[in-house]
Enzyme design. Structure first.
Site, mmCIF file in Angstrom:
data_model
loop_
_atom_site.group_PDB
_atom_site.id
_atom_site.type_symbol
_atom_site.label_atom_id
_atom_site.label_comp_id
_atom_site.label_asym_id
_atom_site.label_seq_id
_atom_site.Cartn_x
_atom_site.Cartn_y
_atom_site.Cartn_z
ATOM 1 N N LYS A 124 -56.556 -9.949 -19.179
ATOM 2 C CA LYS A 124 -57.119 -9.591 -20.495
ATOM 3 C C LYS A 124 -56.109 -9.985 -21.578
ATOM 4 O O LYS A 124 -54.937 -10.240 -21.287
ATOM 5 C CB LYS A 124 -57.367 -8.076 -20.568
ATOM 6 C CG LYS A 124 -58.435 -7.607 -19.601
ATOM 7 C CD LYS A 124 -59.815 -8.050 -20.041
ATOM 8 C CE LYS A 124 -60.921 -7.362 -19.302
ATOM 9 N NZ LYS A 124 -61.662 -8.254 -18.383
HETATM 10 C C1 LIG Z 1 -66.481 -5.940 -20.808
HETATM 11 C C2 LIG Z 1 -65.748 -5.243 -19.681
HETATM 12 N N1 LIG Z 1 -65.981 -3.943 -19.444
HETATM 13 C C3 LIG Z 1 -65.362 -3.270 -18.465
HETATM 14 C C4 LIG Z 1 -64.453 -3.896 -17.641
HETATM 15 C C5 LIG Z 1 -63.851 -3.130 -16.507
HETATM 16 O O1 LIG Z 1 -62.460 -3.079 -16.540
HETATM 17 P P1 LIG Z 1 -61.601 -2.951 -15.191
HETATM 18 O O2 LIG Z 1 -61.714 -4.227 -14.449
HETATM 19 O O3 LIG Z 1 -60.216 -2.690 -15.713
HETATM 20 O O4 LIG Z 1 -62.131 -1.800 -14.446
HETATM 21 C C6 LIG Z 1 -64.145 -5.240 -17.859
HETATM 22 C C7 LIG Z 1 -63.165 -5.912 -17.009
HETATM 23 O O5 LIG Z 1 -63.241 -7.021 -16.619
HETATM 24 C C8 LIG Z 1 -64.819 -5.944 -18.892
HETATM 25 O O6 LIG Z 1 -64.596 -7.238 -19.132
#
Ligand SMILES: Cc1ncc(COP(=O)(O)O)c(C=O)c1O
Length: 387
Positions: free
Chosen positions: A200
């Site tokens: 990210k």
């Molecule tokens: C738009 C969005 N929401 C939620 C998430 C979930 O995050 P995590 O992978 O840290 O659980 C991501 C991660 O890729 C995302 O891009």
């Protein structure tokens, strides 16, 4: 097989123009991070402690929010945010079909029903007009996803939702650093959720996440929910979770936060280079955005004709240029969410986009020359060809 950040590996080596570059970011902060990790190990601060509190404070200040609660990952951030608002069985939560599946999984895991809407065909963001049409008496929240780094313009939706007692939660996982009308992502809805997944634009060295908000009550509930239901050891006021931000990740994030404005400026510059180089190539549609920091280009997503996309990806890969698709299947067509009852044709803009979108290399290592190379290869394959 271990999990590898897929975008960083070509045939087992790290050559080429990468889609994302968390390894380079690691090299930049490595020394400072190692020193700080040694200190917490000496103090025995393996869970929570000053390093987590420091990052939470710094991040909240950066966003302009009252507070931030660090959690284990972005998916948990969404689940805990929904829980803290009391959302559960019988409730509906509106979000967009064109998002990462975790946004919808979080709604599922609190027992609520996800109501999906289509995206806008120019920005690929949630179509606000469709949101207002999807509201029912059961609607308790709207999750607005700032996808690819671009902000959903919430300035009209927020007062509209507030009047109806509907909470707005931002999914800011892809948009740390974005700002619209001088107001940062994470400082619009009741709560905002972040993922600090390593690739990210603010990424940790593993899984990490956080929730910002400005209600002291909600922030306190979230601190309890992430820690077995209580802020104090063995005082369990709520049925809680174990989803705490790891100090090793908090240290990395706290150091990286000092670079975020510089790195965001680089991303915006790379986007300008792409737009200049790709402008006018037939069969390439460029991203649509304002010329300010409301799009921080976590991803640079172009559109190419459906029939050409996989040959273009293969061609670029042969030249050492890594690309991605975010995402190949809109959420309503994934097997996990077939139970919601949607089918092909229900969200045509998201479906069409999923067949045509292509994410080009976007990270702090990309140079103007890299962009010229990528554009040259795209032009070689697509320019002037009618598809
Ligand atoms: C738009 C969005 N929401 C939620 C998430 C979930 O995050 P995590 O992978 O840290 O659980 C991501 C991660 O890729 C995302 O891009």
């Amino acid at each position: 097989m271990p999990f590898v950040i897929r975008s960083c590996v070509i045939g087992g080596s790290n050559m080429g123009i990468l889609l994302s570059a968390p390894q380079t970011e690691f090299e930049i902060i490595e020394e400072e991070w190692r020193d700080a990790v040694k200190q917490i190990a000496k103090r025995g601060e393996f869970i929570g402690g000053a390093s987590v509190a420091r990052f939470e404070k710094a991040f909240a200040e950066y966003i302009g929010a009252q507070g931030m609660v660090g959690v284990g990952n972005g998916t948990d951030a969404l689940i805990l945010a929904l829980k803290s608002l009391g959302i559960g069985p019988g409730d509906e939560v509106i979000t967009v079909a064109n998002t990462f599946v975790a946004t919808v999984a979080a709604i599922h895991h609190v027992g609520a029903r996800a109501v999906l809407v289509d995206c806008d065909e120019r920005t690929y963001l949630m179509d606000i007009g469709k949101v207002t049409q999807a509201v029912t008496a059961r609607t308790k929240a709207i999750i607005a996803v700032h996808l690819y780094g671009q902000m959903v313009d919430l300035h009209e939706l927020l007062p509209w939702a507030e009047e109806r007692g509907i909470a707005v939660i931002e999914d800011g996982a892809q948009a740390v650093g974005a700002r619209l009308y001088n107001r940062a992502v994470g400082n619009w809805g009741q709560l905002a959720c972040f993922s600090f997944y390593p690739d990210k634009n603010l990424g940790a060295f593993g899984d990490a996440g956080g929730i910002t908000g400005s209600s002291p009550e909600l922030l306190s509930t979230l601190r309890k929910l992430r820690n077995h239901g209580g802020e104090m050891r063995y005082q369990h006021e709520l049925p809680g979770f174990n989803s705490r931000l790891d100090p090793i990740q908090a240290i990395a994030l706290d150091i990286k936060l000092k670079y975020i404005e510089q790195w965001t400026a680089k991303r915006i510059q790379i986007a300008k280079w792409y737009e200049h180089e790709l402008n006018g190539i037939s069969n390439v549609v460029l991203p649509c955005h304002r010329n300010d920091q409301s799009h921080v280009f976590h991803l640079f997503v172009i559109r190419v004709p459906d029939l050409a996309r996989s040959s273009l990806m293969k061609h670029l890969q042969k030249k050492g240029i890594l690309t991605g698709i975010h995402y190949p299947t809109p959420v309503h067509l994934t097997p996990a969410f077939s139970y919601l009852g949607y089918g092909p044709g229900d969200f045509q803009t998201s479906e069409k986009a999923s067949k045509e979108i292509l994410s080009l290399p976007m990270n702090i290592t990309v140079s103007e020359q890299d962009v010229e190379t990528v554009a040259k290869e795209i032009r070689n394959l697509l320019g002037g060809v009618s598809i």
